[in-house]
Design a protein around this motif. Structure first.
Motif, PDB file in Angstrom:
ATOM      1  N   LEU A  12      -1.189   5.932  -6.198  1.00  0.00           N
ATOM      2  CA  LEU A  12      -0.872   4.971  -5.146  1.00  0.00           C
ATOM      3  C   LEU A  12      -0.676   5.622  -3.783  1.00  0.00           C
ATOM      4  CD1 LEU A  12       1.639   2.598  -7.010  1.00  0.00           C
ATOM      5  CD2 LEU A  12      -0.767   2.177  -6.478  1.00  0.00           C
ATOM      6  N   SER A  13      -0.819   6.928  -3.689  1.00  0.00           N
ATOM      7  CA  SER A  13      -0.608   7.618  -2.428  1.00  0.00           C
ATOM      8  C   SER A  13      -1.882   8.335  -1.997  1.00  0.00           C
ATOM      9  CB  SER A  13       0.537   8.629  -2.567  1.00  0.00           C
ATOM     10  OG  SER A  13       0.736   9.339  -1.357  1.00  0.00           O
ATOM     11  N   ASN A  14      -2.369   7.991  -0.820  1.00  0.00           N
ATOM     12  CA  ASN A  14      -3.554   8.644  -0.270  1.00  0.00           C
ATOM     13  C   ASN A  14      -4.736   8.585  -1.231  1.00  0.00           C
ATOM     14  OD1 ASN A  14      -4.876  10.054   1.815  1.00  0.00           O
ATOM     15  ND2 ASN A  14      -4.511  12.031   0.833  1.00  0.00           N
ATOM     16  N   ASP A  15      -4.914   7.431  -1.846  1.00  0.00           N
ATOM     17  CA  ASP A  15      -5.980   7.260  -2.832  1.00  0.00           C
ATOM     18  C   ASP A  15      -6.310   5.769  -2.938  1.00  0.00           C
ATOM     19  OD1 ASP A  15      -7.333   8.946  -5.215  1.00  0.00           O
ATOM     20  OD2 ASP A  15      -6.939   6.911  -5.902  1.00  0.00           O
ATOM     21  N   TYR A  56       8.384   1.189 -12.928  1.00  0.00           N
ATOM     22  CA  TYR A  56       7.378   1.217 -13.984  1.00  0.00           C
ATOM     23  C   TYR A  56       6.172   2.077 -13.610  1.00  0.00           C
ATOM     24  CZ  TYR A  56      10.022  -2.869 -15.629  1.00  0.00           C
ATOM     25  OH  TYR A  56      11.015  -3.737 -16.049  1.00  0.00           O
ATOM     26  N   THR A  57       6.101   2.525 -12.352  1.00  0.00           N
ATOM     27  CA  THR A  57       5.051   3.424 -11.900  1.00  0.00           C
ATOM     28  C   THR A  57       5.634   4.310 -10.806  1.00  0.00           C
ATOM     29  OG1 THR A  57       2.723   3.569 -11.259  1.00  0.00           O
ATOM     30  CG2 THR A  57       4.074   1.966 -10.070  1.00  0.00           C
ATOM     31  N   THR A  58       4.882   5.346 -10.406  1.00  0.00           N
ATOM     32  CA  THR A  58       5.378   6.322  -9.436  1.00  0.00           C
ATOM     33  C   THR A  58       4.504   6.267  -8.187  1.00  0.00           C
ATOM     34  OG1 THR A  58       6.033   7.748 -11.287  1.00  0.00           O
ATOM     35  CG2 THR A  58       5.993   8.740  -9.091  1.00  0.00           C
ATOM     36  N   PRO A  59       4.977   5.647  -7.099  1.00  0.00           N
ATOM     37  CA  PRO A  59       4.103   5.417  -5.944  1.00  0.00           C
ATOM     38  C   PRO A  59       3.735   6.675  -5.172  1.00  0.00           C
ATOM     39  CG  PRO A  59       6.357   4.762  -5.441  1.00  0.00           C
ATOM     40  CD  PRO A  59       6.313   5.058  -6.918  1.00  0.00           C
ATOM     41  N   GLN A  60       4.476   7.775  -5.341  1.00  0.00           N
ATOM     42  CA  GLN A  60       4.191   8.990  -4.575  1.00  0.00           C
ATOM     43  C   GLN A  60       3.016   9.797  -5.119  1.00  0.00           C
ATOM     44  OE1 GLN A  60       7.279   8.280  -5.833  1.00  0.00           O
ATOM     45  NE2 GLN A  60       8.227   7.508  -3.939  1.00  0.00           N
ATOM     46  N   HIS A  61       2.479   9.417  -6.265  1.00  0.00           N
ATOM     47  CA  HIS A  61       1.406  10.212  -6.865  1.00  0.00           C
ATOM     48  C   HIS A  61       0.065   9.968  -6.182  1.00  0.00           C
ATOM     49  CE1 HIS A  61       3.472  10.977 -11.027  1.00  0.00           C
ATOM     50  NE2 HIS A  61       4.002  11.650 -10.044  1.00  0.00           N
ATOM     51  N   ASP A  62      -0.583  11.070  -5.763  1.00  0.00           N
ATOM     52  CA  ASP A  62      -1.977  10.969  -5.379  1.00  0.00           C
ATOM     53  C   ASP A  62      -2.826  11.145  -6.645  1.00  0.00           C
ATOM     54  OD1 ASP A  62      -1.930  13.693  -5.955  1.00  0.00           O
ATOM     55  OD2 ASP A  62      -2.176  14.333  -3.881  1.00  0.00           O
ATOM     56  N   TYR A  63      -4.143  11.286  -6.480  1.00  0.00           N
ATOM     57  CA  TYR A  63      -4.999  11.322  -7.667  1.00  0.00           C
ATOM     58  C   TYR A  63      -4.654  12.501  -8.575  1.00  0.00           C
ATOM     59  CZ  TYR A  63      -9.083  11.283 -10.669  1.00  0.00           C
ATOM     60  OH  TYR A  63      -9.899  11.251 -11.764  1.00  0.00           O
ATOM     61  N   TRP A  85       3.940  -0.362  -0.371  1.00  0.00           N
ATOM     62  CA  TRP A  85       4.754   0.308  -1.398  1.00  0.00           C
ATOM     63  C   TRP A  85       5.229   1.700  -0.982  1.00  0.00           C
ATOM     64  CZ3 TRP A  85      -0.316  -1.251  -3.273  1.00  0.00           C
ATOM     65  CH2 TRP A  85      -1.291  -0.266  -3.193  1.00  0.00           C
ATOM     66  N   LEU A  86       4.677   2.225   0.117  1.00  0.00           N
ATOM     67  CA  LEU A  86       5.113   3.553   0.556  1.00  0.00           C
ATOM     68  C   LEU A  86       6.049   3.523   1.755  1.00  0.00           C
ATOM     69  CD1 LEU A  86       1.844   5.697   0.235  1.00  0.00           C
ATOM     70  CD2 LEU A  86       3.792   5.611  -1.331  1.00  0.00           C
ATOM     71  N   THR A  87       5.897   2.542   2.648  1.00  0.00           N
ATOM     72  CA  THR A  87       6.706   2.522   3.864  1.00  0.00           C
ATOM     73  C   THR A  87       7.553   1.277   4.012  1.00  0.00           C
ATOM     74  OG1 THR A  87       4.962   1.520   5.242  1.00  0.00           O
ATOM     75  CG2 THR A  87       4.943   3.926   4.998  1.00  0.00           C
ATOM     76  N   GLY A  88       7.533   0.387   3.034  1.00  0.00           N
ATOM     77  CA  GLY A  88       8.402  -0.771   3.067  1.00  0.00           C
ATOM     78  C   GLY A  88       7.873  -1.969   3.832  1.00  0.00           C
ATOM     79  N   THR A  89       6.619  -1.921   4.272  1.00  0.00           N
ATOM     80  CA  THR A  89       6.026  -3.100   4.898  1.00  0.00           C
ATOM     81  C   THR A  89       6.013  -4.244   3.901  1.00  0.00           C
ATOM     82  OG1 THR A  89       4.616  -1.693   6.288  1.00  0.00           O
ATOM     83  CG2 THR A  89       3.962  -4.004   6.052  1.00  0.00           C
ATOM     84  N   SER A  90       6.412  -5.435   4.327  1.00  0.00           N
ATOM     85  CA  SER A  90       6.453  -6.561   3.400  1.00  0.00           C
ATOM     86  C   SER A  90       5.050  -6.911   2.928  1.00  0.00           C
ATOM     87  CB  SER A  90       7.093  -7.773   4.067  1.00  0.00           C
ATOM     88  OG  SER A  90       6.226  -8.330   5.044  1.00  0.00           O
ATOM     89  N   VAL A  91       4.967  -7.544   1.779  1.00  0.00           N
ATOM     90  CA  VAL A  91       3.674  -7.974   1.241  1.00  0.00           C
ATOM     91  C   VAL A  91       2.949  -8.868   2.233  1.00  0.00           C
ATOM     92  CG1 VAL A  91       2.595  -9.404  -0.541  1.00  0.00           C
ATOM     93  CG2 VAL A  91       4.316  -7.701  -1.186  1.00  0.00           C
ATOM     94  N   ASP A  92       3.660  -9.835   2.793  1.00  0.00           N
ATOM     95  CA  ASP A  92       3.024 -10.769   3.735  1.00  0.00           C
ATOM     96  C   ASP A  92       2.519 -10.037   4.972  1.00  0.00           C
ATOM     97  OD1 ASP A  92       3.503 -12.875   2.043  1.00  0.00           O
ATOM     98  OD2 ASP A  92       5.297 -13.560   3.078  1.00  0.00           O
ATOM     99  N   ASP A  93       3.319  -9.115   5.508  1.00  0.00           N
ATOM    100  CA  ASP A  93       2.903  -8.401   6.717  1.00  0.00           C
ATOM    101  C   ASP A  93       1.720  -7.479   6.431  1.00  0.00           C
ATOM    102  OD1 ASP A  93       4.842  -9.659   8.180  1.00  0.00           O
ATOM    103  OD2 ASP A  93       6.223  -7.970   8.231  1.00  0.00           O
ATOM    104  N   ALA A  94       1.745  -6.807   5.289  1.00  0.00           N
ATOM    105  CA  ALA A  94       0.641  -5.908   4.953  1.00  0.00           C
ATOM    106  C   ALA A  94      -0.673  -6.676   4.838  1.00  0.00           C
ATOM    107  CB  ALA A  94       0.949  -5.175   3.652  1.00  0.00           C
TER     108      ALA A  94
END
Length: 464
Positions: free
Chosen positions: A240-243, A291-298, A442-451
């Motif tokens: 979920l990060s840079n991928d 349930y998942t780790t958002p900081q993981h790149d590929y 999921w990385l910087t806290g932007t709301s779903v609607d705003d993203a």
């Protein structure tokens, strides 16, 4: 007389020789390449290509542009594809086999061995020059850019290339504006890689030791809660990060709701729809609940899975062979989570295209199509060697393919679930926007609607 093209384009395409990783990645936009091909009378050209005789083809040399890396030292003289251990070795051995065995004495010479992230820059430079490759690999998601500018020769009839045998995803990947503008090589899609030891530890396996993927959001989240509570580990690892992997999950979940986020024909976007919102909220729920780790790149995601730190990994079919060899636990495979009424998984494809040349020599075109046809005929060998999904139904249904490790476990993804991205010239750029805007949620806290609102505005700007 040996027919060949000047090789000065080697300087344009030979800069990088890195092995391809995460080969679902479509690379950068093709929009910087050339000014478009000259107008071509495709019907007349098809007749000219089909009319080339075997005698005219004798001893022709053609140039091939490809990624997949550089591995000549390990493949010199090898023509047995079963000996391949990497994508690079598989494509190089297939090339060796064609050079050694084709009835016309056609020779294919490689132009560079770049990784995906530098490949399209080199290809664009070559296509903008007078020394273009005779045949080039590209992703199905990038094909519309080149086809829309008349830079690719449509697949001619009369050469025995049976595109009716192509799977639905592979057929979609080669088609732009109703025209087959390339020959399919494979389809690659996201699937679920399973750590059966951890799933059993969590009490999620069936009596026969198998695991049944949940078919609803509620059941999926219930399994995730049970797994994490029992093991203390994330249920599913997603890069979920840079991928782009998170965007691929988001797209898949939208398609599974029977919706889309872009209407390619109308050139309109619906990034803020209920289906889009549901999909992004689900990913954020996985993050928020641990349930998942958002900081993981590929790379981190793959390593965590192989280290036994997750029950499921959401990743492409290209990893199957590697994980089969390297996983220190009971490893199995199944289709990507199908959580709504419709079944769909993000997919892309490798295809072989024949660029339009200034001189328009039918002999060179015919030789290029003969090589691309040979690769299509060997799509099963390629798929067995690499984990990718064969592009023809006959190859997928063959005993050899189904006997390869885990292939039976994602046959439906290969034939039915695989879903290509929008057939738009602008898609590579929009795909980058999808990754950028969704990751902010999921990385910087932007709301779903705003993203999604930001993604909608940015996409509309691209489509203007």
């Amino acid at each position: 007389m040996k027919r060949t093209r000047p090789m000065t384009v080697l300087a344009l395409l030979g800069a990088a020789s890195l092995a391809l990783t995460a080969c679902g990645l479509s690379g950068g936009s093709g929009g910087s390449g050339g000014s478009g091909g000259a107008a071509v009378d495709t019907a007349a050209l098809a007749e000219q290509i089909a009319a080339v005789t075997d005698e005219q083809l004798q001893d022709t040399t053609i140039t091939m542009s490809r990624f997949f890396g550089d591995c000549e030292e390990t493949t010199a003289g090898v023509t047995d594809v079963s000996l391949a251990t990497t994508e690079c070795e598989a494509i190089q051995i297939l090339t060796n086999k064609f050079n050694a065995e084709n009835q016309w004495g056609i020779t294919v010479e490689r132009l560079g061995g770049a990784a995906w992230h530098s490949y399209y820059d080199g290809l664009n430079a070559a296509l903008a020059s007078s020394d273009r490759p005779d045949v080039a690999v590209m992703h199905g998601s990038n094909l519309p850019d080149y086809a829309s500018r008349g830079m690719l020769v449509p697949v001619p009839e009369g050469m025995g290339i049976d595109l009716t045998d192509a799977t639905d995803p592979a057929s979609e990947a080669i088609t732009y504006d109703g025209v087959a503008s390339a020959i399919p090589f494979d389809t690659h899609a996201v699937i679920s890689h399973l750590n059966m030891d951890l799933l059993e530890q969590a009490g999620l396996t069936n009596a026969d030791g198998t695991y049944t993927m949940p078919t609803s959001v509620e059941a999926f989240m219930a399994d995730a809660e049970k797994f994490t509570t029992a093991t203390g580990k994330p249920y599913i690892d997603i890069a979920l990060s840079n991928d782009p992997m998170g965007g691929r999950l988001w797209m898949s979940l939208i398609w599974q709701q029977g919706e889309d986020f872009i209407d390619a024909e109308a050139r309109t976007a619906s990034m803020t729809s209920e289906a889009s919102t549901n999909a992004l909220q689900l990913i954020n729920d996985l993050v928020d609940k641990g349930y998942t780790t958002p900081q993981h790149d590929y790379d981190a995601s793959a390593q965590a899975f192989l280290n036994g730190e997750a029950g499921i990994m959401f990743n492409g079919v290209w990893a199957v062979n590697q994980y089969t060899l390297e996983a220190p636990f009971h490893y199995e495979v199944t289709d990507a989570p199908q959580l709504f009424e419709h079944h769909a998984s993000w997919a892309n494809s490798h295809v072989w295209a024949v660029p339009v040349q200034d001189d328009g020599d039918p002999v060179q075109y015919r030789a290029a199509f003969e090589f691309a046809s040979f690769l299509y005929q060997h799509t099963g060998d390629w798929a067995i060697a690499t984990g990718h999904m064969a592009s023809s139904v006959s190859a997928i249904e063959s005993e050899a393919y189904l006997a390869a490790p885990h292939r039976e476990q994602y046959v439906l993804t290969a034939t039915t679930y695989g879903h290509m991205q929008p057939r738009l010239v602008e898609w590579p750029a929009i795909g980058d926007l999808v990754q950028e805007k969704l990751e902010a949620s999921w990385l910087t806290g932007t709301s779903v609607d705003d993203a999604l609102a930001e993604l909608q505005a940015a996409t509309e700007a691209e489509l203007r």
